[in-house]
Motif scaffolding. Structure first.
Motif, PDB file in Angstrom:
ATOM      1  N   LEU A  68       0.826  -1.207   0.000  1.00 37.14           N
ATOM      2  CA  LEU A  68       0.000   0.000   0.000  1.00 37.14           C
ATOM      3  C   LEU A  68       0.859   1.255   0.000  1.00 37.14           C
ATOM      4  N   ARG A  69       2.015   1.193   0.636  1.00 32.57           N
ATOM      5  CA  ARG A  69       2.856   2.379   0.745  1.00 32.57           C
ATOM      6  C   ARG A  69       3.371   2.823  -0.627  1.00 32.57           C
ATOM      7  N   ALA A  70       3.684   1.827  -1.417  1.00 34.09           N
ATOM      8  CA  ALA A  70       4.297   2.173  -2.721  1.00 34.09           C
ATOM      9  C   ALA A  70       3.388   3.097  -3.541  1.00 34.09           C
ATOM     10  N   PRO A  71       2.112   2.701  -3.750  1.00 32.79           N
ATOM     11  CA  PRO A  71       1.242   3.611  -4.509  1.00 32.79           C
ATOM     12  C   PRO A  71       1.051   4.952  -3.796  1.00 32.79           C
ATOM     13  N   LEU A  72       1.054   4.887  -2.476  1.00 36.15           N
ATOM     14  CA  LEU A  72       0.878   6.119  -1.702  1.00 36.15           C
ATOM     15  C   LEU A  72       2.060   7.047  -1.925  1.00 36.15           C
ATOM     16  N   ARG A  73       3.239   6.451  -1.946  1.00 38.22           N
ATOM     17  CA  ARG A  73       4.426   7.237  -2.229  1.00 38.22           C
ATOM     18  C   ARG A  73       4.325   7.853  -3.616  1.00 38.22           C
ATOM     19  N   HIS A  74       3.801   7.074  -4.530  1.00 36.76           N
ATOM     20  CA  HIS A  74       3.621   7.609  -5.904  1.00 36.76           C
ATOM     21  C   HIS A  74       2.689   8.795  -5.891  1.00 36.76           C
ATOM     22  N   VAL A  75       1.578   8.635  -5.180  1.00 32.75           N
ATOM     23  CA  VAL A  75       0.588   9.724  -5.139  1.00 32.75           C
ATOM     24  C   VAL A  75       1.216  10.967  -4.556  1.00 32.75           C
ATOM     25  N   THR A  76       1.857  10.806  -3.351  1.00 33.89           N
ATOM     26  CA  THR A  76       2.458  11.977  -2.688  1.00 33.89           C
ATOM     27  C   THR A  76       3.555  12.560  -3.573  1.00 33.89           C
TER      28      THR A  76
ATOM     29  N   ALA B 261      -3.347  11.703   1.166  1.00 33.53           N
ATOM     30  CA  ALA B 261      -2.295  10.681   1.080  1.00 33.53           C
ATOM     31  C   ALA B 261      -1.511  10.634   2.374  1.00 33.53           C
ATOM     32  N   THR B 262      -1.213  11.850   2.882  1.00 32.36           N
ATOM     33  CA  THR B 262      -0.467  11.908   4.154  1.00 32.36           C
ATOM     34  C   THR B 262      -1.247  11.239   5.258  1.00 32.36           C
ATOM     35  N   ARG B 263      -2.512  11.568   5.291  1.00 33.52           N
ATOM     36  CA  ARG B 263      -3.372  10.968   6.327  1.00 33.52           C
ATOM     37  C   ARG B 263      -3.422   9.461   6.180  1.00 33.52           C
ATOM     38  N   MET B 264      -3.531   8.992   4.944  1.00 36.79           N
ATOM     39  CA  MET B 264      -3.565   7.547   4.705  1.00 36.79           C
ATOM     40  C   MET B 264      -2.273   6.915   5.186  1.00 36.79           C
TER      41      MET B 264
END
Lengths: 481, 317
Positions: free
Chosen positions: A268-276, A305-308
């Protein structure tokens, strides 16, 4: 055999034995009483016959009416006693003796009467013809002989009755001793057998429970039989089988959860990192190409994204708290809480906060985890009292159970409605919006998980707009979790 | 379970048996001796008993006094007479008693309807036996002057014939002869007892020297007789058969007379006045020279029976 049935059977056997003993002893005692009564009768008879002999001697010597009359009365008394003895004495030989005595008494009485008549006759006395003298002599001799014979037989009868009475007494004593020993033996054997059986089975149950409690879920108690303890053993084994299955399921669930946690953290972090990352890139790449609305949208995406990311981190932390190995050290809470308060000082900057920190005890536990507990509780107290001037936060101890200490963290913040108290410690449960008060709603769930792992308890009390108090009970330094 | 007459179910006592010669009357009176012999009780006590069989008690005592026997069975009368003649003799135990064994059998055709009719009649008796004392007791009881009766001294075995041939009108005799006479002569005779003035005692007698010289022997004899007493009590029919076999008597006659006897081994205080009365009679009637009545306590051998069965001894001591 059922324990209840075994018990009642044993009780019935013991009762039956006691009744048998009581009956036998009772019969023997009764027989003994009868023997003594017969002995008494025989002794009476002997005494009466002896007295008759004395009176006979007197009559033969004095030739007077008074001893003659007494002799007659004595004869009647003896006759009465002989009739009683004939019906009361059971032995055939004794009855034969009594029959002889009755015959001799009759003869003696008849001869005494004849002698009395003879003596009263004027033909006797001095100058009496030889034939009368001879007759008088013969009568006297036979009367005396019969009296002596009667006494000899009465004595024999009395001695025989005494011997029988003594024998009966001895028999009763022996019977009592033997039967009491029998009762004790029967009762003892019954009790021993039952006790041994119950003891053995209870011991097997105890050892089995110990084994299972120590983690050996393969262990089976395996008691055969149809009694209650055997049934308990089979039920226990059934429970162990279920426990084994449940444990296997739990292990499987834990493994799945760990895998899931790893996936969450990694996948999950990987896509989140992409988004941020790409939001940042977009803002940096063409800031002038973005109108204010577009920039606002990007801010929202970045914040979300940060909150997620924070949620994922907190969730991972929560998951880790459940799995990480717990250390057990002596942890003085005083310095630990001071450290937490100092760490949270930046959040109190620009605010009027009154701290009341009492003397806190030493507990047994994982320092790092306990730090997390107080970080969350004190952090919440600061957070939810930010609208108060001054904010009052007190940390102290209260009465606790033996082997425990209780620490509370109290604030005068917004509080909560007690109807929501059961949900406070659930994951992601929030009573206020994120806009009102930041946070992911995992902190108190973490507090509970850590406290539970320490073998303690946590509870909360509050009322809307009147503050909240959180109590944490932990094993003291001597206690154990 | 019964045993043969000569059946011996006991093992003899260890060691060589002690020899003893016993003169025994071939009469039911000595039943305990006959049973002890037939059942081997003497042998099991370690005694080798040689029997001298005699027709009645007096010749048995005579055998002891003549040194031809060690022990005898006899009635009280011969014993008393022997003591009065200053013979050395001791009474070891009474082995039979009766009030109806010795009787008067009288011919009805002699005008004897009762003992009171004996005056002027000829009466046969055995001199020096208890038959003589019985007859005297009968006469005294019925107030018949002794001198008015013609006394005929007869041997017991000759009485049946004498009565049948009417050489006597009545005889004073004991069982089984009295029963035999009654059976033979039927209604032509009647039987009378001495009422309640005669008590017969039949005993075991011996020389006191013999008892002293053979310590323990008298006890053995008495133990054997006590076993015989138990046998007679427990198996009376078998006892009758044994006694008939030992004596040669008719079993039917023996059985018919059995009820008049009491068989037990004892030494009673009441024996003493009986012996003294007979002694006074013997002195009074001139059967023995005038003398004082002996102290019969000195002629009773108490110790052997006291050793074996003390409760059978009621003689005051």
């Amino acid at each position: 055999m059922r324990l209840r049935t075994r018990f009642w059977t044993s009780a019935a056997i013991s009762l039956g034995t006691v009744l048998l003993v009581a009956g036998t002893v009772g019969w023997s005692l009764l027989d003994s009483v009868r023997s003594k009564a017969r002995e008494s009768l025989a002794r009476q008879l002997q005494q009466q016959v002896l007295e008759r002999v004395l009176v006979t001697d007197e009559f033969l010597l004095r030739r007077e009416h008074r001893p003659g009359e007494q002799l007659e009365r004595k004869g009647a008394r003896i006759d009465e006693l002989l009739r009683r003895a004939s019906s009361e004495l059971p032995d055939p030989e004794e009855r034969a003796t009594i029959a002889r005595m009755q015959a001799e008494l009759r003869r003696g009485t008849a001869l005494t009467g004849e002698l009395a008549t003879l003596l009263a006759s004027p033909a006797t006395g001095e100058g009496a013809p030889p034939g009368l003298v001879d007759l008088e002599g013969r009568l006297r001799t036979e009367i005396l002989r019969l009296a002596q014979e009667l006494y000899a037989q009465a004595s024999q009868l009395a001695d025989s009755a005494s011997d029988r009475a003594r024998a009966n007494e001895t028999r009763t004593l022996v019977l009592v001793a033997v039967l009491v020993a029998m009762v004790l033996a029967v009762t003892g054997v019954n009790a021993l057998q039952a006790n041994r059986l119950i003891e053995q089975r209870v011991e097997r149950l105890r050892r089995g429970a110990e084994q299972v409690a120590a983690g050996d879920l393969q262990h089976r108690i395996a008691i055969s039989g149809s009694d209650e303890l055997a049934e308990l053993g089979r039920t226990f084994d059934g429970m162990t089988v279920q426990l084994q299955a449940t444990y296997a399921n739990l292990e499987r669930s834990n493994r799945e959860l760990e895998a899931f946690s790893y996936s969450v953290s990694h996948d999950l972090r990987a896509p989140l990192r992409h988004v941020t990352g790409f939001v940042g890139l977009l803002e940096a790449h063409a800031p002038e190409a973005l109108d204010p609305k577009s920039r606002h949208y990007l801010d929202v995406i970045a914040q979300a994204a940060t909150r997620m990311g924070e949620l994922i981190d907190d969730l991972l932390e929560f998951s880790r708290m459940g799995r990480v190995e717990m250390k057990r050290d002596r942890v003085p809470l005083g310095p630990l809480v001071d450290e937490v308060v100092r760490e949270l000082a930046p959040e109190a900057l620009g605010r009027e906060v009154t701290w009341e920190i009492g003397e806190l005890p030493e507990v047994t536990g994982d320092r790092s985890m306990l730090r997390q507990v107080f970080r969350n509780l004190v952090g919440n107290a600061l957070k939810f009292s930010k609208a108060r001037t001054p904010a009052r936060i007190s940390i102290g101890t209260g009465p606790a159970r033996a082997g425990e200490v209780e620490v509370h963290v109290r604030d005068n913040g917004v509080g909560f409605d007690m109807k929501y108290a059961p949900n406070l410690f659930h994951v992601f449960q929030r009573l206020h919006s994120a806009e009102e008060f930041e946070g992911t709603g995992v902190g108190l769930a973490n507090v509970q998980r850590i406290v539970l792992r320490h073998g303690g308890r946590v509870r909360a009390e509050g009322s809307p707009d009147a503050g909240a108090t959180f109590w944490v009970s932990l094993p003291s330094k001597e206690g154990d979790s | 379970m019964t045993f043969g007459v000569t059946g011996c179910q006991d093992r003899p006592a260890p060691g060589p048996p002690q020899k003893v010669t016993l003169a025994v009357a071939q009469l039911p009176h000595a039943a305990l001796v006959h049973v002890a012999v037939a059942r081997g009780y003497f042998a099991s006590e370690g005694l080798a008993v040689s029997l001298v069989r005699v027709p009645f008690g007096k010749p048995a005592l005579d055998a002891v006094l003549a040194g031809k026997a060690d022990v005898a069975t006899c009635a009280e009368t011969p014993f008393v007479l022997a003591v009065l003649r200053e013979e050395q003799v001791s009474w070891l135990a009474t082995i039979e008693t009766s009030t109806e064994n010795t009787v008067l059998v009288a011919r009805t055709d002699a005008g004897i309807s009762g003992p009171q009719d004996l005056a002027g009649k000829r009466v046969g008796y055995a001199r020096g036996t208890n038959g003589e004392f019985f007859l005297d007791s009968l006469l005294v009881r019925n107030r018949v002057d002794r001198g008015a009766v013609q006394l005929v001294d007869l041997l017991p075995d000759g009485m049946e014939d004498a009565l049948e041939r009417r050489t006597v009108d009545a005889v004073a005799i004991w069982n089984p002869i009295s029963a035999r006479i009654g059976k033979k002569l039927g209604d032509s005779v009647r039987t009378f007892s001495a009422g309640d003035l005669y008590f017969e005692s039949f005993g075991l007698v011996a020389r006191p020297g013999f008892v002293r010289e053979h310590p323990g022997l008298a006890e053995k004899l008495l133990r054997a007789l006590l076993r015989a007493e138990a046998f007679v009590r427990d198996q009376p029919r078998e006892a009758v058969r044994v006694v008939a076999g030992e004596t040669g008597l008719d079993p039917g006659e023996t059985d018919a007379s059995w009820r008049v006897f009491v068989f037990d081994v004892r030494l009673d205080q009441s024996l003493l006045p009986l012996l003294e009365e007979q002694a006074r009679w013997a002195i009074r009637t001139g059967l023995v020279p005038p003398r004082e009545t002996p102290n019969f306590l000195r002629f009773l051998e108490l110790q052997p029976l006291l050793s074996v069965k003390s409760q059978a001894v009621t003689v005051m001591r």
